[in-house]
Design a protein around this motif. Sequence first.
Motif, PDB file in Angstrom:
ATOM      1  N   LEU A  32       1.958   0.416 -11.803  1.00  7.78           N
ATOM      2  CA  LEU A  32       0.659   1.077 -11.894  1.00  7.78           C
ATOM      3  C   LEU A  32      -0.510   0.098 -11.937  1.00  7.78           C
ATOM      4  O   LEU A  32      -1.535   0.302 -11.247  1.00  7.78           O
ATOM      5  CB  LEU A  32       0.619   1.980 -13.132  1.00  7.78           C
ATOM      6  CG  LEU A  32       1.537   3.211 -13.110  1.00  7.78           C
ATOM      7  CD1 LEU A  32       1.622   3.829 -14.491  1.00  7.78           C
ATOM      8  CD2 LEU A  32       1.037   4.239 -12.082  1.00  7.78           C
ATOM      9  N   LEU A  33      -0.367  -0.970 -12.769  1.00 10.34           N
ATOM     10  CA  LEU A  33      -1.518  -1.846 -13.012  1.00 10.34           C
ATOM     11  C   LEU A  33      -1.291  -3.267 -12.524  1.00 10.34           C
ATOM     12  O   LEU A  33      -2.171  -4.125 -12.703  1.00 10.34           O
ATOM     13  CB  LEU A  33      -1.833  -1.885 -14.520  1.00 10.34           C
ATOM     14  CG  LEU A  33      -2.060  -0.529 -15.197  1.00 10.34           C
ATOM     15  CD1 LEU A  33      -2.299  -0.735 -16.686  1.00 10.34           C
ATOM     16  CD2 LEU A  33      -3.240   0.195 -14.558  1.00 10.34           C
ATOM     17  N   GLY A  34      -0.133  -3.544 -11.949  1.00 14.87           N
ATOM     18  CA  GLY A  34       0.150  -4.881 -11.477  1.00 14.87           C
ATOM     19  C   GLY A  34      -0.694  -5.265 -10.269  1.00 14.87           C
ATOM     20  O   GLY A  34      -1.576  -4.524  -9.815  1.00 14.87           O
ATOM     21  N   LYS A  35      -0.397  -6.437  -9.706  1.00  9.91           N
ATOM     22  CA  LYS A  35      -1.199  -6.968  -8.599  1.00  9.91           C
ATOM     23  C   LYS A  35      -1.207  -6.025  -7.400  1.00  9.91           C
ATOM     24  O   LYS A  35      -2.223  -5.883  -6.717  1.00  9.91           O
ATOM     25  CB  LYS A  35      -0.651  -8.331  -8.199  1.00  9.91           C
ATOM     26  CG  LYS A  35      -1.461  -9.051  -7.141  1.00  9.91           C
ATOM     27  CD  LYS A  35      -0.889 -10.434  -6.875  1.00  9.91           C
ATOM     28  CE  LYS A  35      -1.705 -11.173  -5.826  1.00  9.91           C
ATOM     29  NZ  LYS A  35      -1.155 -12.527  -5.530  1.00  9.91           N
ATOM     30  N   ASN A  36      -0.090  -5.379  -7.146  1.00  8.34           N
ATOM     31  CA  ASN A  36      -0.001  -4.423  -6.034  1.00  8.34           C
ATOM     32  C   ASN A  36       0.277  -3.013  -6.549  1.00  8.34           C
ATOM     33  O   ASN A  36       0.846  -2.182  -5.822  1.00  8.34           O
ATOM     34  CB  ASN A  36       1.114  -4.841  -5.067  1.00  8.34           C
ATOM     35  CG  ASN A  36       0.815  -6.176  -4.396  1.00  8.34           C
ATOM     36  OD1 ASN A  36      -0.286  -6.375  -3.894  1.00  8.34           O
ATOM     37  ND2 ASN A  36       1.788  -7.082  -4.406  1.00  8.34           N
ATOM     38  N   GLY A  37      -0.136  -2.731  -7.779  1.00  8.93           N
ATOM     39  CA  GLY A  37       0.103  -1.430  -8.365  1.00  8.93           C
ATOM     40  C   GLY A  37      -0.788  -0.352  -7.773  1.00  8.93           C
ATOM     41  O   GLY A  37      -1.791  -0.620  -7.079  1.00  8.93           O
ATOM     42  N   LEU A  42      -6.097   1.352  -5.623  1.00  6.59           N
ATOM     43  CA  LEU A  42      -7.244   2.259  -5.574  1.00  6.59           C
ATOM     44  C   LEU A  42      -8.550   1.500  -5.778  1.00  6.59           C
ATOM     45  O   LEU A  42      -9.563   1.765  -5.111  1.00  6.59           O
ATOM     46  CB  LEU A  42      -7.088   3.350  -6.631  1.00  6.59           C
ATOM     47  CG  LEU A  42      -6.006   4.408  -6.379  1.00  6.59           C
ATOM     48  CD1 LEU A  42      -5.904   5.351  -7.572  1.00  6.59           C
ATOM     49  CD2 LEU A  42      -6.325   5.193  -5.106  1.00  6.59           C
ATOM     50  N   LEU A  43      -8.534   0.549  -6.707  1.00 12.35           N
ATOM     51  CA  LEU A  43      -9.739  -0.245  -6.949  1.00 12.35           C
ATOM     52  C   LEU A  43     -10.068  -1.114  -5.743  1.00 12.35           C
ATOM     53  O   LEU A  43     -11.246  -1.319  -5.410  1.00 12.35           O
ATOM     54  CB  LEU A  43      -9.535  -1.126  -8.195  1.00 12.35           C
ATOM     55  CG  LEU A  43      -9.487  -0.387  -9.537  1.00 12.35           C
ATOM     56  CD1 LEU A  43      -9.076  -1.345 -10.647  1.00 12.35           C
ATOM     57  CD2 LEU A  43     -10.858   0.227  -9.845  1.00 12.35           C
ATOM     58  N   LYS A  44      -9.028  -1.611  -5.057  1.00 13.68           N
ATOM     59  CA  LYS A  44      -9.269  -2.424  -3.868  1.00 13.68           C
ATOM     60  C   LYS A  44      -9.894  -1.594  -2.739  1.00 13.68           C
ATOM     61  O   LYS A  44     -10.663  -2.128  -1.929  1.00 13.68           O
ATOM     62  CB  LYS A  44      -7.960  -3.039  -3.376  1.00 13.68           C
ATOM     63  CG  LYS A  44      -7.384  -4.118  -4.296  1.00 13.68           C
ATOM     64  CD  LYS A  44      -6.058  -4.632  -3.745  1.00 13.68           C
ATOM     65  CE  LYS A  44      -5.457  -5.692  -4.664  1.00 13.68           C
ATOM     66  NZ  LYS A  44      -4.150  -6.184  -4.155  1.00 13.68           N
ATOM     67  N   SER A  45      -9.579  -0.296  -2.707  1.00 14.06           N
ATOM     68  CA  SER A  45     -10.103   0.561  -1.625  1.00 14.06           C
ATOM     69  C   SER A  45     -11.582   0.880  -1.775  1.00 14.06           C
ATOM     70  O   SER A  45     -12.202   1.445  -0.854  1.00 14.06           O
ATOM     71  CB  SER A  45      -9.294   1.867  -1.560  1.00 14.06           C
ATOM     72  OG  SER A  45      -9.541   2.645  -2.727  1.00 14.06           O
ATOM     73  N   LEU A  46     -12.166   0.565  -2.923  1.00 15.61           N
ATOM     74  CA  LEU A  46     -13.585   0.880  -3.130  1.00 15.61           C
ATOM     75  C   LEU A  46     -14.489   0.098  -2.209  1.00 15.61           C
ATOM     76  O   LEU A  46     -15.636   0.507  -1.941  1.00 15.61           O
ATOM     77  CB  LEU A  46     -13.957   0.588  -4.599  1.00 15.61           C
ATOM     78  CG  LEU A  46     -13.274   1.466  -5.661  1.00 15.61           C
ATOM     79  CD1 LEU A  46     -13.667   0.969  -7.048  1.00 15.61           C
ATOM     80  CD2 LEU A  46     -13.688   2.929  -5.490  1.00 15.61           C
ATOM     81  N   GLY A  47     -14.008  -1.039  -1.708  1.00 14.05           N
ATOM     82  CA  GLY A  47     -14.867  -1.874  -0.871  1.00 14.05           C
ATOM     83  C   GLY A  47     -15.292  -1.215   0.426  1.00 14.05           C
ATOM     84  O   GLY A  47     -16.319  -1.586   1.015  1.00 14.05           O
TER      85      GLY A  47
END
Length: 364
Positions: A32-37, A42-47
Amino acid sequence: MSGDDLKLLLEQAEAEISTADAPRIEALRVSLLGKNGTVTNLLKSLGGMEPDARKEAGARINHLKTQITDALFARRAVLDDAALAARLQAERVDVTQAPRPEPLGSLHPLSRTVEEIAAIFGAMGFVLKEGPDIESDWNNFSALNIPSHHPARAMMDTFYLQAAPHERPAVLRTHTSPVQIRTMLAWAAAQASGEAVEPIRIIVPGRTFRADHDATHSPMFHQFEGLVIGQDITLAHLKGCLIDFLRAFFGVPSLPVRFRASYFPFTEPSMEVDIGWSRRTGEIGGGTDWLEILGSGMVHPNVLANVGIDPRKYQGFAFGVGLERITMLKHGINDLRLFYESDIRWLRHYGFAALSPASLHEGI
């Protein structure tokens, strides 16, 4: 991802976390919260979003991350408490169970003798002093009125240490008398500097060394010596001190004590001290025989002068006793070598309880 999707993801994560064991908790955290969790992606998709949409979606996703983190932490706390409770249950001590037997150690007879001597002379106002095993030739011999040509040196089989050319070698001390020299030197120096000094009243137990080895001699053995320096010190003080000590140490209130004229280079007059003894039974204080027990005398004026003390104003007495000798006599030990063989059976027989103090009021 819509708000409903995030809500569903949170419900699924909380359901899995609530039933997970310790290894599964770590696996869920990584997924869920790891590097590829999931949440991290989801946070990476905000860009790729528009600024306004990114702000709104970012707040929802960060709130989701906080909720999942809190759920993981709470589940870990529950698991840790359960593990601790299980460990406490498994490791619980039965206080009614008998303790495991442990062998008790014993105090060596020589150590006990030193304690008894310290108790007796401590009651007389003596202070215990110690010094080094390796001494200068001057402290060990010359200051004690035993110059290099003196025949008394032949009385002691001395261990000499290597020395530079044209220098007197150091020695393994042949008696504890060098501590007397050190004490008198310090006392004279303090007096010369104007300090108020009390009369000297010391006892000195310690190891000594001579090249001799048989049933009654050892290359390393123990002595204790006493020294009193002051004004108006007489033979009467010496006799009273030693008679009281011997009677207290051997536990014979009426022990016969005899003083015989003798010779020691560091005392004048010198005396051997004998005690009443039965040659047939070995009883201390019994029979009609005499047994030599120690040497004593008034401190020689040359010794006082050697350490800077005026022999016209001060005088004193000294005495020396072999610790092994009086211990053997008191406890019926017939071979000196037994003291150093580390035989645990011998120590159990002749040893003393480590927590039994040597004191006058309990009776030595």
